[in-house]
Design a protein around this motif. Structure first.
Motif, PDB file in Angstrom:
ATOM      1  N   ALA A 265     -23.896  24.801 -30.862  1.00 55.31           N
ATOM      2  CA  ALA A 265     -22.353  25.124 -30.884  1.00 55.31           C
ATOM      3  C   ALA A 265     -21.590  24.477 -29.512  1.00 55.31           C
ATOM      4  CB  ALA A 265     -22.464  26.583 -30.217  1.00 55.31           C
ATOM      5  N   VAL A 266     -22.305  22.740 -29.052  1.00 57.96           N
ATOM      6  CA  VAL A 266     -21.268  22.396 -28.314  1.00 57.96           C
ATOM      7  C   VAL A 266     -20.135  21.858 -29.073  1.00 57.96           C
ATOM      8  CG1 VAL A 266     -23.316  21.633 -27.238  1.00 57.96           C
ATOM      9  CG2 VAL A 266     -22.318  20.381 -29.375  1.00 57.96           C
ATOM     10  N   ALA A 267     -19.031  22.147 -27.826  1.00 57.73           N
ATOM     11  CA  ALA A 267     -17.289  21.427 -28.579  1.00 57.73           C
ATOM     12  C   ALA A 267     -17.071  20.107 -28.503  1.00 57.73           C
ATOM     13  CB  ALA A 267     -16.425  22.261 -27.743  1.00 57.73           C
ATOM     14  N   PRO A 268     -17.298  19.110 -29.432  1.00 55.52           N
ATOM     15  CA  PRO A 268     -17.997  18.008 -29.069  1.00 55.52           C
ATOM     16  C   PRO A 268     -16.662  17.588 -28.221  1.00 55.52           C
ATOM     17  CG  PRO A 268     -17.038  18.689 -31.281  1.00 55.52           C
ATOM     18  CD  PRO A 268     -16.988  19.739 -30.857  1.00 55.52           C
ATOM     19  N   ASN A 269     -15.625  17.552 -28.106  1.00 54.53           N
ATOM     20  CA  ASN A 269     -14.375  16.633 -27.183  1.00 54.53           C
ATOM     21  C   ASN A 269     -14.500  16.983 -26.184  1.00 54.53           C
ATOM     22  OD1 ASN A 269     -13.332  15.463 -29.145  1.00 54.53           O
ATOM     23  ND2 ASN A 269     -12.799  16.742 -30.419  1.00 54.53           N
ATOM     24  N   LEU A 270     -15.726  18.567 -25.744  1.00 52.83           N
ATOM     25  CA  LEU A 270     -15.348  18.538 -24.239  1.00 52.83           C
ATOM     26  C   LEU A 270     -16.491  18.037 -23.168  1.00 52.83           C
ATOM     27  CD1 LEU A 270     -15.007  22.148 -24.476  1.00 52.83           C
ATOM     28  CD2 LEU A 270     -13.038  20.847 -24.530  1.00 52.83           C
ATOM     29  N   THR A 271     -16.307  17.414 -22.039  1.00 52.50           N
ATOM     30  CA  THR A 271     -17.694  16.943 -21.813  1.00 52.50           C
ATOM     31  C   THR A 271     -18.982  18.189 -21.005  1.00 52.50           C
ATOM     32  OG1 THR A 271     -17.378  17.575 -19.463  1.00 52.50           O
ATOM     33  CG2 THR A 271     -16.236  15.239 -20.377  1.00 52.50           C
ATOM     34  N   VAL A 272     -20.445  17.794 -21.177  1.00 60.76           N
ATOM     35  CA  VAL A 272     -21.269  18.449 -20.783  1.00 60.76           C
ATOM     36  C   VAL A 272     -20.637  19.776 -19.821  1.00 60.76           C
ATOM     37  CG1 VAL A 272     -23.282  19.006 -19.598  1.00 60.76           C
ATOM     38  CG2 VAL A 272     -23.081  16.812 -21.557  1.00 60.76           C
ATOM     39  N   GLU A 273     -20.180  19.180 -18.834  1.00 57.76           N
ATOM     40  CA  GLU A 273     -19.929  20.327 -17.284  1.00 57.76           C
ATOM     41  C   GLU A 273     -18.612  20.974 -18.159  1.00 57.76           C
ATOM     42  OE1 GLU A 273     -18.318  20.146 -13.177  1.00 57.76           O
ATOM     43  OE2 GLU A 273     -18.347  18.401 -14.313  1.00 57.76           O
ATOM     44  N   GLU A 274     -17.930  21.053 -18.674  1.00 63.42           N
ATOM     45  CA  GLU A 274     -16.732  21.397 -19.696  1.00 63.42           C
ATOM     46  C   GLU A 274     -16.977  22.832 -20.636  1.00 63.42           C
ATOM     47  OE1 GLU A 274     -12.476  17.855 -19.260  1.00 63.42           O
ATOM     48  OE2 GLU A 274     -13.656  18.109 -20.745  1.00 63.42           O
ATOM     49  N   ASN A 275     -18.092  21.704 -21.316  1.00 61.89           N
ATOM     50  CA  ASN A 275     -18.853  22.898 -22.473  1.00 61.89           C
ATOM     51  C   ASN A 275     -19.277  24.023 -21.053  1.00 61.89           C
ATOM     52  OD1 ASN A 275     -19.030  22.712 -25.248  1.00 61.89           O
ATOM     53  ND2 ASN A 275     -19.119  20.720 -24.493  1.00 61.89           N
ATOM     54  N   LEU A 276     -20.431  23.726 -20.231  1.00 61.86           N
ATOM     55  CA  LEU A 276     -20.508  24.860 -19.667  1.00 61.86           C
ATOM     56  C   LEU A 276     -19.885  25.740 -18.574  1.00 61.86           C
ATOM     57  CD1 LEU A 276     -23.457  22.549 -18.005  1.00 61.86           C
ATOM     58  CD2 LEU A 276     -24.018  24.405 -19.760  1.00 61.86           C
ATOM     59  N   LEU A 277     -18.685  25.074 -18.091  1.00 61.05           N
ATOM     60  CA  LEU A 277     -17.490  26.111 -18.024  1.00 61.05           C
ATOM     61  C   LEU A 277     -16.721  27.100 -19.033  1.00 61.05           C
ATOM     62  CD1 LEU A 277     -16.033  23.271 -15.082  1.00 61.05           C
ATOM     63  CD2 LEU A 277     -16.885  24.965 -14.315  1.00 61.05           C
ATOM     64  N   PHE A 278     -16.665  26.452 -19.171  1.00 60.30           N
ATOM     65  CA  PHE A 278     -15.987  27.232 -21.158  1.00 60.30           C
ATOM     66  C   PHE A 278     -16.956  27.769 -21.435  1.00 60.30           C
ATOM     67  CE2 PHE A 278     -15.224  27.363 -25.594  1.00 60.30           C
ATOM     68  CZ  PHE A 278     -13.771  28.229 -25.740  1.00 60.30           C
TER      69      PHE A 278
END
Length: 242
Positions: free
Chosen positions: A87-100
């Motif tokens: 379910a990861v957002a492909p255009n976000l970074t790893v850190e941004e996915n987790l923060l989101f």
């Protein structure tokens, strides 16, 4: 030991097809429980019902005492799932996915930042924290997907085919992460890989045509079938020799 999950006569029908036939089993708190079965055996449908993604046709299950039929909000608050399709957002970074994900669960900016730092360390994501998710290998994407599922600090975590399609090294890396999670969280795992179930599981259930045909420790299933390996025991159960 207390049961984190109690499944009672859980059934799912799609028209004339019975996908899950009156399943009954229990999962001990802090243990890892594997659901094994060939494609179409009912593993994913069972997981979908236990996480509220699909409504049972009949029967019920209790996650830490809460009914999936009448207390679904409570169930969703204490459980989470990492699905086959990350379910990861492909255009976000790893850190941004987790923060989101942390913000979705209502954490303040500071709480989210602290939680993400903890998760990045726990999952050894430091070297890829600023990489966009779409650039990651399959192994790293699965690791990130599981990390995201743990942001909400669930009591019960469902892992649906977590190592499907990964190479041997990536699979072994995920096994180590899953081992580290054991006892901190109750885990229900679906897998096709017998060595995975044998290495990680406290208990194993074998599903055949939507039905739980056998349930116990790896040693108990070997004894039941008089086989030397879990794979041989699984085949014997799946082919109706028991």
């Amino acid at each position: 030991m207390n049961s984190a999950i109690v499944v009672k006569n859980l059934r799912k029908e799609f028209g004339n097809k019975i996908a899950v036939k009156d399943s009954t089993f229990e999962v001990e708190e802090g243990s890892l429980f594997s659901l094994l079965g060939v494609n179409g055996a009912g593993k994913t449908t069972t997981i979908r019902m236990l996480t509220g993604l699909s409504k049972p046709s009949s029967g019920d299950a209790y996650i830490c005492g809460h009914s999936i039929v009448t207390e679904l909000d409570e169930v969703k608050a204490i459980s989470n799932i990492s699905t086959q399709e990350t379910a990861v957002a492909p255009n976000l970074t790893v850190e941004e996915n987790l923060l989101f994900m942390a913000r979705i669960y209502g954490m303040s900016k500071q709480e989210a930042k602290e939680k993400v730092e903890q998760i990045i360390k726990q999952f050894s994501l430091e070297e890829i924290r600023r990489s966009k998710a779409k650039t990651l290998s399959g192994g790293w994407q699965r690791r990130l997907s599981i990390a995201m599922a743990l942001i909400s600090e669930p009591k019960v975590l469902f892992l649906d085919e977590p190592t499907l399609g990964l190479d041997v090294l990536a699979r072994k890396g995920l096994w180590n992460i899953i081992r580290d999670l054991k006892e901190k969280v109750t885990i229900v795992l679906t897998t096709h890989y017998m060595e995975e179930a044998e290495s990680l599981s406290d208990q194993v259930a074998v599903m055949v045509d939507g039905e739980v045909k056998a349930c116990g420790t790896v040693a108990q299933l070997k004894e039941l079938t008089e086989k030397d390996t879990l794979e041989a025991a699984f085949i014997a159960i799946a082919e109706g020799e028991v």
